[in-house]
Design a protein around this motif. Structure first.
Motif, PDB file in Angstrom:
ATOM      1  N   VAL A 142      10.662  10.208  -4.225  1.00 35.96           N
ATOM      2  CA  VAL A 142       9.954  11.053  -5.653  1.00 35.96           C
ATOM      3  C   VAL A 142      11.111  11.990  -5.797  1.00 35.96           C
ATOM      4  N   GLU A 143      11.487  13.013  -5.143  1.00 37.99           N
ATOM      5  CA  GLU A 143      12.080  14.168  -6.155  1.00 37.99           C
ATOM      6  C   GLU A 143      13.727  13.248  -6.040  1.00 37.99           C
ATOM      7  N   ASP A 144      13.512  11.887  -5.648  1.00 40.61           N
ATOM      8  CA  ASP A 144      14.987  11.253  -6.451  1.00 40.61           C
ATOM      9  C   ASP A 144      15.291  10.708  -6.923  1.00 40.61           C
ATOM     10  N   LEU A 145      13.671  10.409  -7.841  1.00 42.13           N
ATOM     11  CA  LEU A 145      13.511   9.840  -9.032  1.00 42.13           C
ATOM     12  C   LEU A 145      12.443  10.592 -10.243  1.00 42.13           C
ATOM     13  N   GLY A 146      13.254  11.675  -9.773  1.00 43.21           N
ATOM     14  CA  GLY A 146      12.879  13.272 -10.928  1.00 43.21           C
ATOM     15  C   GLY A 146      11.352  13.440 -10.596  1.00 43.21           C
ATOM     16  N   GLY A 147      10.965  13.565 -10.024  1.00 44.45           N
ATOM     17  CA  GLY A 147       9.455  14.218  -9.501  1.00 44.45           C
ATOM     18  C   GLY A 147       9.497  15.174  -8.770  1.00 44.45           C
ATOM     19  N   PRO A 148       8.242  15.680  -8.444  1.00 46.26           N
ATOM     20  CA  PRO A 148       8.174  17.176  -7.439  1.00 46.26           C
ATOM     21  C   PRO A 148       7.943  16.677  -6.051  1.00 46.26           C
ATOM     22  N   GLU A 149       8.611  17.835  -5.828  1.00 43.38           N
ATOM     23  CA  GLU A 149       8.858  16.853  -3.429  1.00 43.38           C
ATOM     24  C   GLU A 149       7.167  15.954  -3.273  1.00 43.38           C
ATOM     25  N   THR A 150       7.545  15.291  -2.649  1.00 46.58           N
ATOM     26  CA  THR A 150       6.386  14.733  -2.180  1.00 46.58           C
ATOM     27  C   THR A 150       6.597  13.616  -1.478  1.00 46.58           C
ATOM     28  N   PRO A 151       5.902  13.860   0.146  1.00 47.19           N
ATOM     29  CA  PRO A 151       5.152  12.527   1.236  1.00 47.19           C
ATOM     30  C   PRO A 151       4.738  11.769   0.149  1.00 47.19           C
ATOM     31  N   GLY A 152       5.087  10.080   1.274  1.00 46.02           N
ATOM     32  CA  GLY A 152       4.709   9.606   1.118  1.00 46.02           C
ATOM     33  C   GLY A 152       4.676   8.314   2.036  1.00 46.02           C
ATOM     34  N   VAL A 191       0.603  -1.101  -0.377  1.00 47.46           N
ATOM     35  CA  VAL A 191       0.389  -0.196   0.121  1.00 47.46           C
ATOM     36  C   VAL A 191       1.101   1.353   0.042  1.00 47.46           C
ATOM     37  N   GLU A 192       0.474   2.555  -0.914  1.00 43.10           N
ATOM     38  CA  GLU A 192       0.774   3.301  -1.028  1.00 43.10           C
ATOM     39  C   GLU A 192       0.626   4.703  -1.441  1.00 43.10           C
ATOM     40  N   ALA A 193       0.745   5.942   0.362  1.00 39.69           N
ATOM     41  CA  ALA A 193      -0.459   7.179   0.170  1.00 39.69           C
ATOM     42  C   ALA A 193       1.541   7.938  -0.101  1.00 39.69           C
ATOM     43  N   MET A 194       0.449   9.178  -1.267  1.00 39.91           N
ATOM     44  CA  MET A 194       1.898   9.602  -1.779  1.00 39.91           C
ATOM     45  C   MET A 194       0.991  11.599  -1.044  1.00 39.91           C
ATOM     46  N   GLY A 195       1.506  12.049  -1.170  1.00 36.93           N
ATOM     47  CA  GLY A 195       0.965  13.250  -1.656  1.00 36.93           C
ATOM     48  C   GLY A 195       0.928  14.540  -0.005  1.00 36.93           C
ATOM     49  N   SER A 196       0.160  13.107   0.948  1.00 39.62           N
ATOM     50  CA  SER A 196       0.343  14.128   2.298  1.00 39.62           C
ATOM     51  C   SER A 196       1.211  13.735   3.115  1.00 39.62           C
ATOM     52  N   ASP A 197       1.470  14.556   4.191  1.00 43.58           N
ATOM     53  CA  ASP A 197       2.458  14.605   5.096  1.00 43.58           C
ATOM     54  C   ASP A 197       1.292  14.861   6.910  1.00 43.58           C
ATOM     55  N   ASP A 198       0.363  14.523   6.323  1.00 41.20           N
ATOM     56  CA  ASP A 198      -0.663  14.415   7.527  1.00 41.20           C
ATOM     57  C   ASP A 198       0.242  12.934   8.584  1.00 41.20           C
ATOM     58  N   PRO A 199       0.216  13.265   9.655  1.00 44.44           N
ATOM     59  CA  PRO A 199       0.173  11.934  11.197  1.00 44.44           C
ATOM     60  C   PRO A 199      -0.762  11.036  10.685  1.00 44.44           C
ATOM     61  N   ALA A 200      -2.054  11.557  10.852  1.00 43.44           N
ATOM     62  CA  ALA A 200      -3.421  10.877  10.588  1.00 43.44           C
ATOM     63  C   ALA A 200      -3.020   9.894   9.210  1.00 43.44           C
ATOM     64  N   ILE A 201      -1.953   9.966   8.372  1.00 42.36           N
ATOM     65  CA  ILE A 201      -2.345   8.787   7.169  1.00 42.36           C
ATOM     66  C   ILE A 201      -1.201   7.651   7.293  1.00 42.36           C
ATOM     67  N   ASP A 202      -0.393   8.346   8.401  1.00 41.47           N
ATOM     68  CA  ASP A 202       0.405   7.306   8.973  1.00 41.47           C
ATOM     69  C   ASP A 202       0.379   6.486   9.914  1.00 41.47           C
ATOM     70  N   ALA A 203      -1.340   6.508  10.772  1.00 41.69           N
ATOM     71  CA  ALA A 203      -2.150   6.026  11.580  1.00 41.69           C
ATOM     72  C   ALA A 203      -3.049   4.957  10.665  1.00 41.69           C
ATOM     73  N   GLU A 204      -3.766   5.732   9.653  1.00 40.74           N
ATOM     74  CA  GLU A 204      -4.394   5.293   8.721  1.00 40.74           C
ATOM     75  C   GLU A 204      -3.576   3.950   8.200  1.00 40.74           C
ATOM     76  N   VAL A 205      -2.798   4.005   7.212  1.00 41.08           N
ATOM     77  CA  VAL A 205      -1.923   2.678   6.213  1.00 41.08           C
ATOM     78  C   VAL A 205      -0.932   1.987   7.467  1.00 41.08           C
ATOM     79  N   ILE A 206      -1.257   2.079   8.919  1.00 44.34           N
ATOM     80  CA  ILE A 206      -1.032   1.296   9.861  1.00 44.34           C
ATOM     81  C   ILE A 206      -2.047   0.155  10.280  1.00 44.34           C
ATOM     82  N   ALA A 207      -3.203   1.005  10.827  1.00 40.10           N
ATOM     83  CA  ALA A 207      -4.407  -0.097  10.786  1.00 40.10           C
ATOM     84  C   ALA A 207      -4.510  -0.601   9.441  1.00 40.10           C
ATOM     85  N   LEU A 208      -4.764  -0.011   8.007  1.00 40.36           N
ATOM     86  CA  LEU A 208      -4.979  -0.839   7.330  1.00 40.36           C
ATOM     87  C   LEU A 208      -4.384  -2.434   6.891  1.00 40.36           C
ATOM     88  N   ALA A 209      -3.470  -2.192   7.510  1.00 44.25           N
ATOM     89  CA  ALA A 209      -1.997  -3.588   8.562  1.00 44.25           C
ATOM     90  C   ALA A 209      -2.690  -4.088   8.816  1.00 44.25           C
TER      91      ALA A 209
END
Length: 424
Positions: free
Chosen positions: A293-303, A130-148
Motif C-alpha cells: 500500500v505504501e508503494d502505491l501512495g498509501g499509508p503504512e499498511t500490513p496486508g 481475499v484481502e485482509a488489510m490493516g493488521s499484522d496479527d498472525p491470527a489473521i494469516d491463519a484466518e485467511v489460510i483457513a478460509l481458502a
C-alpha cells in the motif's frame, strides 16, 4: 467470414455456467461467514500500478500483460491479478480511516495474462481473491489460510496439501538475498537468460524459475528460514500454532517463494495430491504483502491475501468426479391447445413469473405431444394445460409430471399450489 473465439479464452455455455454459479455462491457465502465484504475494481488500470505493485522483475509484468494506449495517450493494462487493484483502492479511498479494522475484502472477476494456454490456465481467467488489510496479527494469516482451505473442502475436494513458508522481514530478505547471489553467481551462466538477469535485480525469483527448477543448485540453495530475524521467526511460529489449533495440517517448504514481488513474511499454497490432475498441482497461492500500500501512495499498511483460479477448481472437481448439485428444472411448463389459447400464453407466463414461479412455454408452434416432451426435457415438475374450455372457464389443467395426477382448477388456485410446492 467465420469468426472464432480468441486463443486462451472460452465460452462458458449454460450447462457449465450452472457449475460456475454454484462455486461463486459458495465463495460469497463463505466470505459472508468470515465477514469479508465484496469489492469490485476496474478491469483495467494504469500500467504503472502493476509495474510498481506486482514488480518489474516478474514474468507477469515483463511478458504477460495486455497493455494498450487509450485515445488520450495513457498506458493502460487489463488487470493480470487483483491485489494491486485492491491495494490501490484501499489507499485512494482512505480505507485506513474506517472504524472497523482490518478491512476485510474479497473479489470475483476476470483477469488477463498473455501466457501459453494449457489445461486449467487461460489468457482470460476468473479469480476469487481475499484481502485482509490493516493488521499484522498472525491470527489473521491463519484466518485467511483457513478460509481458502474451507472453500475447497466444502466443495468436496480431497487430497489437499497446504504448504507454508516465511519470506521474512526486510532484514531477513536482505541477508538471504546476499546468500543467494553468492550461491548462484559462480555458475549463473548455466541458467536461463531470465535467471541471469534476476541475479542482481531479484535473486529470489530464480527459485521460482520453471526452466531451471531441476538444476542441482536449486536443491542446495540457501533457505530463507536460516536467515529469519528473531521477530520474523516468532511471527512464523505463531502462524503455525494457530493453524495447529485449527487442526489444519501443513507442510513447511523453504523453497516456496511465490511469483510476485510484493510478497513478504507468510507465504502459502494449496496443492492437490493424487493422480489425474497433471504436472501443475497448485490450486492457489497467497501471502503477506506488507509495504504494498505504501508503494502505491498509501499509508503504512500490513496486508495478507490469496487468489485462486475458478477454472482450475472446476478442473479439480471434474478430476475427482465430484458432481455439484445443479438444479436446472422448471416449476411448470405451459402447454397450449389452439391459436386462441396460444395468444393468451404470454400474459399468463408473465403473471406466473411475477409470482416467483419458474415457468416456460412453447415458442416454436409445436403440437401438444411435442410440448409435453419439451416439458420432460426441461425437468418441469408440473404442466399447465390451457385450451379453449379452460379459457372459457378461467381454469387450467395442472398435471404433476412426477406422480401423473392432474386436476382442472381455477388459475388462481393453480398459482397458489405452484407457489406452495416451490416453498416446500
Amino acid at each position: 467470414m467465420k469468426f472464432k473465439i480468441p486463443r486462451g479464452t472460452q465460452d462458458i455455455l449454460p450447462e457449465t455456467s450452472a457449475l460456475w454459479r454454484i462455486v461463486e455462491a459458495k465463495a460469497h457465502d463463505l466470505c459472508r461467514r468470515y465477514n469479508y465484504k465484496e469489492i469490485r475494481t476496474p478491469m483495467f488500470e494504469q500500467t504503472e500500478l502493476f509495474a510498481r505493485g506486482v514488480g518489474d522483475t516478474t514474468d507477469i509484468v515483463q511478458k504477460e500483460m495486455y497493455t494498450f494506449e487509450d485515445r488520450g495517450g495513457r498506458s493502460l493494462t487489463l488487470r493480470p491479478e487483483g491485489t494491486a487493484s485492491v491495494a490501490r483502492s484501499y489507499a485512494e479511498n482512505k480505507m485506513h480511516g474506517w472504524a472497523d479494522q482490518p478491512v476485510k475484502l474479497y473479489y470475483i472477476g476476470p483477469m488477463f495474462r498473455y501466457e501459453r494456454p494449457q489445461s486449467g490456465r487461460m489468457r482470460q481467467f476468473v479469480q476469487f481473491g481475499v484481502e485482509a488489510m490493516g493488521s499484522d496479527d498472525p491470527a489473521i494469516d491463519a484466518e485467511v489460510i483457513a478460509l481458502a482451505m474451507n472453500f475447497y473442502q466444502e466443495l468436496g475436494l480431497k487430497g489437499l496439501k497446504l504448504v507454508i513458508n516465511s519470506l521474512g522481514d526486510k532484514d531477513s530478505r536482505d541477508a538471504h538475498r546476499t546468500a543467494l547471489v553468492n550461491h548462484f553467481k559462480p555458475r549463473i551462466t548455466e541458467f536461463c537468460t531470465d535467471c541471469q538477469q534476476r541475479l542482481e535485480s531479484n535473486p529470489l525469483r530464480i527459485l521460482d524459475c520453471k526452466k531451471d527448477r531441476d538444476h542441482e543448485l536449486m536443491a542446495s540453495a540457501p533457505s530463507i528460514l536460516d536467515y529469519l530475524s528473531e521477530e520474523s521467526a516468532a511471527y512464523f511460529s505463531n502462524v503455525q500454532q494457530y493453524l495447529e489449533a485449527m487442526k489444519i495440517p501443513f507442510t513447511i517448504d523453504s523453497g516456496l517463494v511465490r511469483g510476485l514481488d510484493y510478497y513478504n513474511s507468510t507465504a502459502f499454497e494449496i496443492m492437490l495430491e493424487g493422480e489425474g490432475f497433471g504436472a501443475i498441482t497448485t490450486l492457489m497461492g497467497g501471502g503477506r504483502y506488507n509495504g504494498l500500500v505504501e508503494d502505491l501512495g498509501g499509508p503504512e499498511t500490513p496486508g495478507i491475501g490469496f487468489a485462486l483460479s475458478l477454472e482450475r477448481l472446476l478442473m479439480a472437481l471434474e478430476t475427482q468426479g465430484i458432481a455439484l448439485p445443479v438444479e436446472e428444472s422448471l416449476d411448470a411448463y405451459l402447454i397450449t391447445m389452439g391459436e386462441v389459447a396460444k395468444s393468451h400464453a404470454p400474459a399468463l407466463l408473465h403473471r406466473l413469473r411475477g409470482e416467483g414461479i419458474t415457468v416456460d412455454g412453447d415458442y416454436m408452434n409445436k403440437k401438444m405431444k411435442a410440448q409435453f416432451k419439451a416439458a420432460d426435457r426441461q425437468n418441469a415438475t408440473f404442466t399447465l394445460v390451457l385450451g379453449d374450455d379452460e379459457l372459457e372457464n378461467g381454469t387450467v389443467v395442472l398435471k404433476n409430471l412426477e406422480t401423473g395426477g392432474q386436476e382442472n382448477i381455477p388459475v388462481e388456485q393453480a398459482i397458489e399450489k405452484l407457489k406452495a410446492e416451490r416453498g416446500a
